[in-house]
Design a protein around this motif. Structure first.
Motif, PDB file in Angstrom:
ATOM      1  N   MET A   1       0.827  -1.205   0.000  1.00 52.23           N
ATOM      2  CA  MET A   1       0.000   0.000   0.000  1.00 52.23           C
ATOM      3  C   MET A   1       0.862   1.256   0.000  1.00 52.23           C
ATOM      4  N   ASP A   2       1.874   1.292   0.838  1.00 49.62           N
ATOM      5  CA  ASP A   2       2.759   2.450   0.875  1.00 49.62           C
ATOM      6  C   ASP A   2       3.445   2.657  -0.472  1.00 49.62           C
ATOM      7  N   GLY A   3       3.862   1.549  -1.099  1.00 48.55           N
ATOM      8  CA  GLY A   3       4.569   1.641  -2.369  1.00 48.55           C
ATOM      9  C   GLY A   3       3.692   2.139  -3.504  1.00 48.55           C
ATOM     10  N   ILE A   4       2.478   1.615  -3.586  1.00 48.67           N
ATOM     11  CA  ILE A   4       1.622   2.018  -4.699  1.00 48.67           C
ATOM     12  C   ILE A   4       1.215   3.474  -4.584  1.00 48.67           C
ATOM     13  N   LEU A   5       1.102   3.973  -3.354  1.00 48.37           N
ATOM     14  CA  LEU A   5       0.758   5.376  -3.166  1.00 48.37           C
ATOM     15  C   LEU A   5       1.968   6.279  -3.384  1.00 48.37           C
ATOM     16  N   LEU A   6       3.144   5.792  -3.026  1.00 50.39           N
ATOM     17  CA  LEU A   6       4.353   6.589  -3.144  1.00 50.39           C
ATOM     18  C   LEU A   6       4.810   6.730  -4.590  1.00 50.39           C
ATOM     19  N   PHE A   7       4.684   5.651  -5.374  1.00 48.67           N
ATOM     20  CA  PHE A   7       5.281   5.640  -6.711  1.00 48.67           C
ATOM     21  C   PHE A   7       4.311   5.980  -7.839  1.00 48.67           C
ATOM     22  N   ARG A   8       3.001   6.055  -7.573  1.00 46.73           N
ATOM     23  CA  ARG A   8       2.089   6.444  -8.655  1.00 46.73           C
ATOM     24  C   ARG A   8       2.312   7.905  -9.011  1.00 46.73           C
ATOM     25  N   ASP A   9       1.893   8.274 -10.213  1.00 45.27           N
ATOM     26  CA  ASP A   9       2.077   9.635 -10.703  1.00 45.27           C
ATOM     27  C   ASP A   9       1.101  10.570  -9.994  1.00 45.27           C
ATOM     28  N   PRO A  10       1.575  11.493  -9.155  1.00 48.74           N
ATOM     29  CA  PRO A  10       0.665  12.346  -8.395  1.00 48.74           C
ATOM     30  C   PRO A  10      -0.079  13.358  -9.253  1.00 48.74           C
ATOM     31  N   SER A  11       0.373  13.563 -10.505  1.00 48.37           N
ATOM     32  CA  SER A  11      -0.301  14.522 -11.377  1.00 48.37           C
ATOM     33  C   SER A  11      -1.554  13.940 -12.024  1.00 48.37           C
TER      34      SER A  11
ATOM     35  N   ARG B   1      -5.517   0.870  11.992  1.00 44.70           N
ATOM     36  CA  ARG B   1      -6.345   2.067  12.050  1.00 44.70           C
ATOM     37  C   ARG B   1      -5.587   3.296  11.579  1.00 44.70           C
ATOM     38  N   ALA B   2      -4.359   3.458  12.079  1.00 43.70           N
ATOM     39  CA  ALA B   2      -3.559   4.610  11.666  1.00 43.70           C
ATOM     40  C   ALA B   2      -3.182   4.522  10.193  1.00 43.70           C
ATOM     41  N   CYS B   3      -2.811   3.326   9.751  1.00 44.44           N
ATOM     42  CA  CYS B   3      -2.409   3.159   8.353  1.00 44.44           C
ATOM     43  C   CYS B   3      -3.565   3.424   7.412  1.00 44.44           C
ATOM     44  N   VAL B   4      -4.730   2.847   7.696  1.00 52.17           N
ATOM     45  CA  VAL B   4      -5.873   3.015   6.812  1.00 52.17           C
ATOM     46  C   VAL B   4      -6.267   4.479   6.700  1.00 52.17           C
ATOM     47  N   SER B   5      -6.242   5.198   7.803  1.00 54.84           N
ATOM     48  CA  SER B   5      -6.586   6.621   7.761  1.00 54.84           C
ATOM     49  C   SER B   5      -5.628   7.390   6.869  1.00 54.84           C
ATOM     50  N   ILE B   6      -4.335   7.072   6.961  1.00 57.47           N
ATOM     51  CA  ILE B   6      -3.339   7.740   6.117  1.00 57.47           C
ATOM     52  C   ILE B   6      -3.557   7.378   4.658  1.00 57.47           C
ATOM     53  N   TRP B   7      -3.800   6.090   4.373  1.00 54.53           N
ATOM     54  CA  TRP B   7      -4.013   5.668   2.988  1.00 54.53           C
ATOM     55  C   TRP B   7      -5.231   6.361   2.385  1.00 54.53           C
ATOM     56  N   ILE B   8      -6.327   6.366   3.126  1.00 53.53           N
ATOM     57  CA  ILE B   8      -7.557   6.961   2.605  1.00 53.53           C
ATOM     58  C   ILE B   8      -7.372   8.446   2.336  1.00 53.53           C
ATOM     59  N   GLN B   9      -6.762   9.161   3.267  1.00 53.22           N
ATOM     60  CA  GLN B   9      -6.587  10.589   3.051  1.00 53.22           C
ATOM     61  C   GLN B   9      -5.635  10.868   1.902  1.00 53.22           C
ATOM     62  N   HIS B  10      -4.618  10.012   1.718  1.00 52.75           N
ATOM     63  CA  HIS B  10      -3.710  10.171   0.583  1.00 52.75           C
ATOM     64  C   HIS B  10      -4.463   9.967  -0.731  1.00 52.75           C
ATOM     65  N   LEU B  11      -5.319   8.956  -0.791  1.00 55.24           N
ATOM     66  CA  LEU B  11      -6.101   8.696  -2.000  1.00 55.24           C
ATOM     67  C   LEU B  11      -7.039   9.860  -2.301  1.00 55.24           C
TER      68      LEU B  11
ATOM     69  N   GLY C   1     -12.500   9.779  12.109  1.00 63.44           N
ATOM     70  CA  GLY C   1     -12.434  11.221  11.893  1.00 63.44           C
ATOM     71  C   GLY C   1     -13.026  11.587  10.546  1.00 63.44           C
ATOM     72  N   PRO C   2     -13.239  12.873  10.301  1.00 58.32           N
ATOM     73  CA  PRO C   2     -13.874  13.308   9.059  1.00 58.32           C
ATOM     74  C   PRO C   2     -12.952  13.146   7.852  1.00 58.32           C
ATOM     75  N   LEU C   3     -13.567  13.040   6.683  1.00 56.28           N
ATOM     76  CA  LEU C   3     -12.821  12.995   5.431  1.00 56.28           C
ATOM     77  C   LEU C   3     -12.656  14.417   4.896  1.00 56.28           C
ATOM     78  N   PHE C   4     -11.570  14.626   4.158  1.00 49.12           N
ATOM     79  CA  PHE C   4     -11.291  15.935   3.575  1.00 49.12           C
ATOM     80  C   PHE C   4     -11.109  15.752   2.070  1.00 49.12           C
ATOM     81  N   SER C   5     -11.986  16.316   1.257  1.00 52.12           N
ATOM     82  CA  SER C   5     -11.842  16.217  -0.190  1.00 52.12           C
ATOM     83  C   SER C   5     -12.722  17.243  -0.888  1.00 52.12           C
ATOM     84  N   GLN C   6     -12.151  17.924  -1.853  1.00 49.73           N
ATOM     85  CA  GLN C   6     -12.906  18.846  -2.686  1.00 49.73           C
ATOM     86  C   GLN C   6     -13.479  18.148  -3.919  1.00 49.73           C
ATOM     87  N   HIS C   7     -13.131  16.862  -4.104  1.00 44.90           N
ATOM     88  CA  HIS C   7     -13.475  16.174  -5.345  1.00 44.90           C
ATOM     89  C   HIS C   7     -14.357  14.948  -5.148  1.00 44.90           C
TER      90      HIS C   7
END
Length: 218
Positions: free
Chosen positions: A76-86, A107-117, A135-141
């Protein structure tokens, strides 16, 4: 003149590689229908395929073994780190039944993954498994949210920071919260025999008129 018996016949041509002839955008779209680990494995097919998975607009994490905690977390960390952020995400599906929640656990990992996505501008998010959101989700999209077998605590259903969210679907979820708050939701569905508000919170909401009074549009 008759062909001599010693003459070599040409080897039959192999099947044409028509998939590799497709444009990158089409291949990236096709890869988005594969489970994420399968999509990443295509990077070894040829040089051209090496980075295609990094531009997928759909990520499906559906068949990894969450029992192998370290390997799953590293993937999970790898796929989020290496995908094209643009490249903005259209859809994300996280399907894993997680059990470990020790120090630095799920719990901590999933929250970080979800917010990164969500930071990658995901428009649709599906989460299935015994995941806890606290906790609440943050997204404009984010436009669509689907949850199944998810435990929702505290202010996790406060969607005031998701102004584009219109569709929420919850199935077999447990809700430790007294209300849903959103400025934009148009469709709300709560189904499943275990879809319930925890008894500690449900009484006042039910006396006030049930689900209608439980949902607050701001």
């Amino acid at each position: 003149m008759a062909e001599t018996s010693g003459a070599k016949k040409p080897a039959p041509a192999g099947p044409a590689d028509r998939i590799s002839a497709l444009p990158d955008a089409v291949l990236e779209h096709i890869l988005g229908f594969l489970p994420a680990d399968h999509a990443v494995r295509t990077s070894v097919l040829a040089q051209r395929w090496r980075h295609l998975w990094k531009s997928m607009r759909r990520i499906r994490i559906t068949d990894l073994d969450p029992g192998k905690y370290t390997a799953f977390r590293n993937f999970m960390d790898g796929i989020l780190l290496f995908r094209d952020p643009s490249v903005a995400l259209d859809e994300v599906e996280l399907r894993a039944f997680l059990s470990y929640d020790g120090e630095g656990g799920w719990r901590a990992c999933v929250s970080i993954w979800i917010q990164h996505l969500l930071f990658c501008q995901a428009k649709a998010l599906t989460i299935t498994g015994n995941v806890t959101l606290g906790g609440p989700l943050f997204s404009q999209h984010l436009r669509r949210l689907e949850l199944c077998n998810v435990i929702l605590k505290e202010n996790s259903l406060d969607f005031t920071r998701c102004p584009a969210l219109e569709d929420i679907r919850m199935n077999w979820c447990i809700l430790y919260t007294t209300r849903i708050v959103s400025p934009s939701v148009k469709n709300l569905s709560i189904t499943g025999r275990q879809a319930r508000i925890n008894k500690k919170c449900y009484g006042p909401a039910r006396r006030a008129g049930g689900l209608a009074s439980w949902f607050h549009k701001v």
